[in-house]
Design a protein around this motif. Structure first.
Motif, PDB file in Angstrom:
ATOM      1  N   VAL A 200      63.249  17.254 -63.372  1.00 26.59           N
ATOM      2  CA  VAL A 200      61.887  17.874 -62.999  1.00 26.59           C
ATOM      3  C   VAL A 200      61.417  19.320 -63.373  1.00 26.59           C
ATOM      4  CG1 VAL A 200      61.734  16.671 -60.630  1.00 26.59           C
ATOM      5  CG2 VAL A 200      62.734  18.818 -61.021  1.00 26.59           C
ATOM      6  N   ASN A 201      60.099  19.778 -63.535  1.00 24.79           N
ATOM      7  CA  ASN A 201      59.851  21.025 -64.189  1.00 24.79           C
ATOM      8  C   ASN A 201      59.121  21.753 -62.929  1.00 24.79           C
ATOM      9  OD1 ASN A 201      59.211  23.192 -65.824  1.00 24.79           O
ATOM     10  ND2 ASN A 201      57.184  22.317 -66.184  1.00 24.79           N
ATOM     11  N   PHE A 202      59.862  22.841 -62.525  1.00 25.50           N
ATOM     12  CA  PHE A 202      59.258  23.801 -61.542  1.00 25.50           C
ATOM     13  C   PHE A 202      58.646  24.740 -62.132  1.00 25.50           C
ATOM     14  CE2 PHE A 202      62.728  22.466 -58.482  1.00 25.50           C
ATOM     15  CZ  PHE A 202      62.189  21.397 -57.848  1.00 25.50           C
ATOM     16  N   HIS A 203      57.278  24.741 -62.262  1.00 21.95           N
ATOM     17  CA  HIS A 203      56.251  25.870 -62.792  1.00 21.95           C
ATOM     18  C   HIS A 203      56.381  27.243 -62.358  1.00 21.95           C
ATOM     19  CE1 HIS A 203      52.984  27.329 -65.494  1.00 21.95           C
ATOM     20  NE2 HIS A 203      52.655  27.668 -64.256  1.00 21.95           N
ATOM     21  N   GLY A 204      56.576  28.102 -62.958  1.00 19.71           N
ATOM     22  CA  GLY A 204      56.495  29.367 -62.471  1.00 19.71           C
ATOM     23  C   GLY A 204      57.304  29.852 -61.221  1.00 19.71           C
ATOM     24  N   ALA A 205      58.477  29.317 -61.156  1.00 22.99           N
ATOM     25  CA  ALA A 205      59.440  29.578 -60.040  1.00 22.99           C
ATOM     26  C   ALA A 205      59.865  31.170 -60.189  1.00 22.99           C
ATOM     27  CB  ALA A 205      60.722  28.738 -59.734  1.00 22.99           C
ATOM     28  N   LYS A 206      59.465  31.969 -59.287  1.00 20.10           N
ATOM     29  CA  LYS A 206      60.212  33.428 -59.265  1.00 20.10           C
ATOM     30  C   LYS A 206      61.169  33.725 -58.706  1.00 20.10           C
ATOM     31  CE  LYS A 206      59.084  37.780 -59.953  1.00 20.10           C
ATOM     32  NZ  LYS A 206      58.713  38.521 -61.404  1.00 20.10           N
TER      33      LYS A 206
END
Length: 215
Positions: A200-206
């Protein structure tokens, strides 16, 4: 598989394969030592891993690359010898330190989840969709449920900007969460087990929070 079989060795030596093969890469190269070598008492776990250097004679003109993040200078020299790297090969060694990544450790009161996450709960209440994306990793489905229940209680069951993800979640819901997390979607906090971590790709995880000590 390639080196132990005459069939595959002949394939590697074939003209059509030699013409098409452009690069040989040994990823996690420390394994040639860890699994390829044995001792006086113990047989190697994967003996052919220590023989990958034979590819030098089978494919003499093909460049090769070895990658490892865990080998010190002495082991790197051993790996290069075992893989039959030529004298004068280029060694690229980088520090793993990344100034844009910070790791901090807290010892929370596990009996009071709401108190543990109060600063994050307050930020989500104030910022809503403007909150930088956080992901909270838990070791077990039970822990995910407990953390999610604390968030649910705080927001009076209004879970517009947070979700949980584990193996028992319905597939349709999992798909919905994955789509949202692959872009800058509504979910600002995802509470999950490692079932959400594969492919999976977690976009923009800070920020990544481990609830409990990771194994």
């Amino acid at each position: 598989m390639f080196l132990a079989s005459n069939k595959w060795r002949e394939m590697l030596n074939s003209i059509i394969y030699q013409e098409r093969l452009k690069l040989i890469v040994v990823d996690e190269a420390y394994i040639v030592l860890q699994w390829g070598e044995g001792s006086n008492q113990v047989e190697p776990f994967r003996k052919w891993f220590s023989q990958i250097g034979q590819l030098r004679s089978l494919c003499p003109t093909v460049p090769r690359l070895a990658l490892t993040a865990t080998s010190g200078p002495s082991n790197r020299r051993k790996i290069m010898r075992m893989l039959c790297f030529r004298i004068g090969c280029e060694v690229i060694s980088e520090s793993p330190d990344r100034q844009n990544i910070k790791i901090s450790l807290q010892i929370p009161n596990n009996d009071n989840i709401e108190s543990t996450f109060m600063s994050l709960l307050d930020d989500l209440k104030t910022l809503k969709e403007r909150l930088p994306r956080h992901i909270i990793f838990c070791e077990t489905t039970s822990a995910v449920s407990k953390v999610y229940a604390a968030f649910n209680k705080f927001f009076n069951k209004n879970n517009e900007h947070f979700e949980m993800y584990h193996s028992k979640i319905p597939e349709a819901k999992k798909y919905e969460i994955r789509v949202d997390m692959a872009e800058d979607g509504r979910i600002r906090i995802l509470i999950f087990t490692n079932s959400a971590g594969m492919d999976v790709n977690f976009h923009g995880a800070k920020n990544i929070i481990h609830y409990g000590s990771p194994r």
